[in-house]
Write a protein that holds these residues in place. Structure first.
Motif, PDB file in Angstrom:
ATOM      1  N   TYR A   1      -7.438   8.696   4.940  1.00  0.00           N
ATOM      2  CA  TYR A   1      -6.253   9.396   5.433  1.00  0.00           C
ATOM      3  C   TYR A   1      -6.152  10.761   4.744  1.00  0.00           C
ATOM      4  O   TYR A   1      -6.593  10.906   3.603  1.00  0.00           O
ATOM      5  CB  TYR A   1      -4.968   8.651   5.038  1.00  0.00           C
TER       6      TYR A   1
ATOM      7  N   LEU B   1       0.825  -1.215   0.000  1.00  0.00           N
ATOM      8  CA  LEU B   1       0.000   0.000   0.000  1.00  0.00           C
ATOM      9  C   LEU B   1       0.859   1.266   0.000  1.00  0.00           C
ATOM     10  O   LEU B   1       0.558   2.246  -0.703  1.00  0.00           O
ATOM     11  CB  LEU B   1      -0.932  -0.025   1.218  1.00  0.00           C
TER      12      LEU B   1
ATOM     13  N   GLU C   1       1.722  -1.891  12.094  1.00  0.00           N
ATOM     14  CA  GLU C   1       0.909  -2.581  11.087  1.00  0.00           C
ATOM     15  C   GLU C   1       0.681  -4.041  11.489  1.00  0.00           C
ATOM     16  O   GLU C   1       1.635  -4.772  11.743  1.00  0.00           O
ATOM     17  CB  GLU C   1       1.604  -2.504   9.717  1.00  0.00           C
TER      18      GLU C   1
ATOM     19  N   TYR D   1      -5.185  -5.125  10.818  1.00  0.00           N
ATOM     20  CA  TYR D   1      -5.202  -3.663  10.636  1.00  0.00           C
ATOM     21  C   TYR D   1      -3.901  -3.000  11.058  1.00  0.00           C
ATOM     22  O   TYR D   1      -3.108  -3.585  11.794  1.00  0.00           O
ATOM     23  CB  TYR D   1      -6.313  -3.055  11.523  1.00  0.00           C
TER      24      TYR D   1
ATOM     25  N   VAL E   1      -8.711   2.775   9.627  1.00  0.00           N
ATOM     26  CA  VAL E   1      -9.603   2.363   8.554  1.00  0.00           C
ATOM     27  C   VAL E   1      -9.261   3.207   7.324  1.00  0.00           C
ATOM     28  O   VAL E   1      -8.504   4.163   7.428  1.00  0.00           O
ATOM     29  CB  VAL E   1     -11.086   2.442   8.980  1.00  0.00           C
TER      30      VAL E   1
HETATM   31  C1  G1P Z   1      -4.684  -1.664   4.861  1.00  0.00           C
HETATM   32  C2  G1P Z   1      -3.671  -0.959   5.771  1.00  0.00           C
HETATM   33  C3  G1P Z   1      -4.075  -1.131   7.248  1.00  0.00           C
HETATM   34  C4  G1P Z   1      -5.494  -0.635   7.453  1.00  0.00           C
HETATM   35  C5  G1P Z   1      -6.460  -1.347   6.490  1.00  0.00           C
HETATM   36  C6  G1P Z   1      -7.843  -0.741   6.589  1.00  0.00           C
HETATM   37  O1  G1P Z   1      -4.563  -3.054   5.088  1.00  0.00           O
HETATM   38  O2  G1P Z   1      -2.386  -1.488   5.532  1.00  0.00           O
HETATM   39  O3  G1P Z   1      -3.192  -0.381   8.048  1.00  0.00           O
HETATM   40  O4  G1P Z   1      -5.881  -0.874   8.799  1.00  0.00           O
HETATM   41  O5  G1P Z   1      -6.013  -1.222   5.125  1.00  0.00           O
HETATM   42  O6  G1P Z   1      -8.747  -1.424   5.807  1.00  0.00           O
HETATM   43  P1  G1P Z   1      -5.158  -4.152   4.041  1.00  0.00           P
HETATM   44  O7  G1P Z   1      -6.625  -4.248   4.314  1.00  0.00           O
HETATM   45  O8  G1P Z   1      -4.858  -3.625   2.664  1.00  0.00           O
HETATM   46  O9  G1P Z   1      -4.435  -5.419   4.358  1.00  0.00           O
END
Ligand code: G1P
Length: 299
Positions: free
Chosen positions: A208, A112, A191, A171, A205
């Motif tokens: 940002y 990301l 993370e 998350y 969530v």
């Molecule tokens: C991403 C971010 C994470 C966040 C989440 C929210 O994770 O890396 O920090 O809490 O989105 O949906 P992913 O869902 O892509 O694994």
């Protein structure tokens, strides 16, 4: 430096492997939720927050996104029935004329943080938002984040909500150093920590706002959790050099990155939008009754 937030980055280059086979030819953000593709909710939220430039980081869905949000000449003369039964011009563009849509490639799926960094030229040196369409927020909260960013003169603002402790490994988790208010300065972030290592149960969530300095931090962010370049790690760096705030989201979030979350969102939003007399709620009741009796459930 201007505090105006006019650009939003939508990282949508994922392959949607958790949603296969639905996502073989149709990318995840184009999957319908109730009556529109998932990404449209995110774009509507961004436009409502004052965003006028939509920057999509994607390798496969640029043409579909442009077709969906632009004016579709082949629908000229056709009518669409709106959610309230109103008659709409089916060919109209779904975003106001002043809103620009930009597509940038990610190339390699490095995480990301890397996806956001890929948008650096489109973003320039202005503040910008990041919107993860997988998190469908009801109501949208980006406008609140933009306001916090402006009023607190923040370097960054992230939306957070409480999640069950056993789910912290899904998350980014923030530490606000005590009780969380509606807006709290962030002390640190991590993370996807295991529950026993998580500093709290306040999860980031997918909304940002940052000033452009996060791009320089992302440039030198090494791969972190899962071997990916994590946006969360760069936010931790930003928090060390400036004020980063958590803005507590109090609405309902649908996690459309999972099959169950996507199904739930579809039903919830179809029910929320059902006009009086719509047969859908009754159909749903009868489906549930059939399911209960087949599965041997009591009421
Ligand atoms: C991403 C971010 C994470 C966040 C989440 C929210 O994770 O890396 O920090 O809490 O989105 O949906 P992913 O869902 O892509 O694994």
């Amino acid at each position: 430096m201007s505090r105006e937030v006019k650009r939003a980055v939508f990282p949508v280059a994922g392959l949607g492997t958790r949603m296969l086979p639905m996502t073989r030819a149709v990318s995840k953000e184009m999957l319908p939720v109730a009556d529109r593709p998932l990404v449209q909710y995110a774009v509507e939220e961004a436009v409502a927050a004052g965003i006028t430039e939509l920057v999509f980081v994607t390798d496969r869905s640029g043409p579909a996104l442009k077709a969906h949000f632009g004016r579709l000449a082949e629908l000229a003369g056709k009518t669409e029935i709106g959610p309230g039964g109103e008659r709409l011009d089916a060919a109209r563009a779904l975003v106001p004329a002043e809103v620009r849509l930009v597509v940038v490639p990610q190339g390699r799926p490095l995480g990301l943080g890397h996806a956001v960094w890929c948008a650096r030229e489109a973003v320039g040196d202005a503040p910008f938002a990041v919107v993860l369409p997988d998190d469908l927020m009801v109501p949208g909260c980006l406008a609140d984040l933009v306001e916090v960013f402006r009023s607190q003169r923040a370097a960054g603002v992230v939306a957070v909500e409480e999640v069950p402790h056993h789910d912290t490994a899904r998350y980014g988790i923030v530490d606000v150093g005590g009780a969380a208010g509606p807006v709290s300065p962030i002390v640190s972030l991590v993370e996807k920590p295991a529950p026993e290592d998580a500093p709290s149960n306040l999860a980031v969530v997918g909304r940002y706002v940052f000033d452009a300095s996060i791009m320089g931090i992302l440039e030198s962010t090494r791969p972190g959790a899962g071997g990916e370049i994590q946006l969360t790690d760069a936010i931790a760096g930003l928090a060390a050099s400036g004020a980063v705030y958590a803005s507590h989201f109090r609405g309902e979030r649908h996690d459309c990155g999972s099959r169950t979350g996507w199904l739930r969102a579809t039903v919830a939003l179809a029910l929320a939008g059902a006009p009086r007399g719509d047969p859908f709620p009754r159909e749903l009741e009868s489906l549930l009754e059939g399911w209960r009796s087949r599965a041997g459930y009591d009421r």
